[in-house]
Write a protein that holds these residues in place. Structure first.
Motif, mmCIF file in Angstrom:
data_model
loop_
_atom_site.group_PDB
_atom_site.id
_atom_site.type_symbol
_atom_site.label_atom_id
_atom_site.label_comp_id
_atom_site.label_asym_id
_atom_site.label_seq_id
_atom_site.Cartn_x
_atom_site.Cartn_y
_atom_site.Cartn_z
ATOM 1 N N TYR A 95 -44.899 -68.374 81.793
ATOM 2 C CA TYR A 95 -44.479 -67.183 80.862
ATOM 3 C C TYR A 95 -44.454 -66.025 81.695
ATOM 4 O O TYR A 95 -45.077 -65.700 82.704
ATOM 5 C CB TYR A 95 -45.608 -67.012 79.963
ATOM 6 C CG TYR A 95 -45.424 -68.289 78.921
ATOM 7 C CD1 TYR A 95 -44.328 -68.330 77.997
ATOM 8 C CD2 TYR A 95 -46.509 -69.130 78.667
ATOM 9 C CE1 TYR A 95 -44.200 -69.420 77.138
ATOM 10 C CE2 TYR A 95 -46.493 -70.104 77.742
ATOM 11 C CZ TYR A 95 -45.457 -70.325 77.046
ATOM 12 O OH TYR A 95 -45.335 -71.356 76.236
ATOM 13 N N ARG A 97 -43.135 -63.190 79.697
ATOM 14 C CA ARG A 97 -43.456 -62.193 78.935
ATOM 15 C C ARG A 97 -43.800 -63.095 77.502
ATOM 16 O O ARG A 97 -42.974 -63.940 77.126
ATOM 17 C CB ARG A 97 -42.375 -61.287 78.630
ATOM 18 C CG ARG A 97 -42.673 -60.186 77.746
ATOM 19 C CD ARG A 97 -41.544 -59.176 77.834
ATOM 20 N NE ARG A 97 -41.997 -58.005 77.099
ATOM 21 C CZ ARG A 97 -42.252 -56.836 77.516
ATOM 22 N NH1 ARG A 97 -42.049 -56.486 78.779
ATOM 23 N NH2 ARG A 97 -42.456 -55.771 76.492
ATOM 24 N N ARG A 98 -44.694 -62.707 76.654
ATOM 25 C CA ARG A 98 -45.138 -63.322 75.560
ATOM 26 C C ARG A 98 -45.412 -62.305 74.738
ATOM 27 O O ARG A 98 -46.574 -61.731 74.549
ATOM 28 C CB ARG A 98 -46.075 -64.630 75.627
ATOM 29 C CG ARG A 98 -45.801 -65.854 76.323
ATOM 30 C CD ARG A 98 -46.870 -66.596 76.323
ATOM 31 N NE ARG A 98 -47.282 -67.071 74.817
ATOM 32 C CZ ARG A 98 -48.102 -67.919 74.683
ATOM 33 N NH1 ARG A 98 -48.735 -68.698 75.600
ATOM 34 N NH2 ARG A 98 -48.324 -68.388 73.399
ATOM 35 N N ARG A 100 -44.932 -62.562 71.095
ATOM 36 C CA ARG A 100 -45.184 -63.416 69.814
ATOM 37 C C ARG A 100 -46.722 -64.000 69.858
ATOM 38 O O ARG A 100 -46.787 -64.673 70.604
ATOM 39 C CB ARG A 100 -44.258 -64.736 69.441
ATOM 40 C CG ARG A 100 -44.662 -65.125 68.314
ATOM 41 C CD ARG A 100 -43.793 -66.347 67.930
ATOM 42 N NE ARG A 100 -42.544 -65.944 66.940
ATOM 43 C CZ ARG A 100 -41.696 -66.559 66.342
ATOM 44 N NH1 ARG A 100 -41.465 -68.004 66.866
ATOM 45 N NH2 ARG A 100 -40.860 -66.327 65.647
#
Length: 149
Positions: A95, A97-98, A100
């Motif tokens: 990842y 960017r996360r 959520r």
């Protein structure tokens, strides 16, 4: 063996360093866009509206399954509880960017009118939950007929 220069700083220099570090931290926190941090936003975001017949609450719940929702009305308070489960990770994905978040949530709102709890209905479409809360008969506007004297 080399010589190390002794930095002879006083206690006020340490305080000045702490003050600068705190100032830099506050600058970083205050420059973050609104709603980017989970703590800065209420979840789920809702819209409350009403007409002569009902109160409507729309809650944005993308990615939440109907089975993970619990809706209750108690003493003129609507509570929406649920759980947003994490998406299945892609195989060997990293990842970058996360944004959520996942986990359990609960949001309660005071209803603007007394409602008929027995007739409350809910529907869920395209990630939007719509709760329809019919107004109690004693709160509905009633037209008064003027009689001739």
């Amino acid at each position: 063996m080399g010589l190390i220069k002794w930095d002879r700083s006083g206690p006020l220099d340490s305080l000045a360093h702490i003050q600068k570090e705190m100032s830099d931290l506050l600058d970083i926190l205050s420059s973050a866009p609104q709603g980017e941090g989970y703590a800065a936003m209420e979840f789920p975001p809702i819209i409350v509206s009403l007409n002569e017949e009902s109160v409507f609450v729309r809650a944005e719940l993308p990615g939440v399954r109907i089975g993970d929702l619990d809706i209750q009305v108690v003493d003129d308070v609507l509570t929406i509880k649920g759980e947003r489960r994490p998406a299945a990770p892609a195989a060997k994905a990293t990842y970058l960017r996360r944004e959520r978040n996942y986990g359990t949530f609960a949001r309660s709102i005071m209803l603007p009118e007394k409602v008929d709890v027995e007739k409350v209905a809910a529907s869920y479409k395209n990630g939007v939950l719509l709760v329809t809360l019919p107004r109690a008969s004693e709160t509905k506007p009633r037209q008064v007929v003027i009689q001739k004297a």
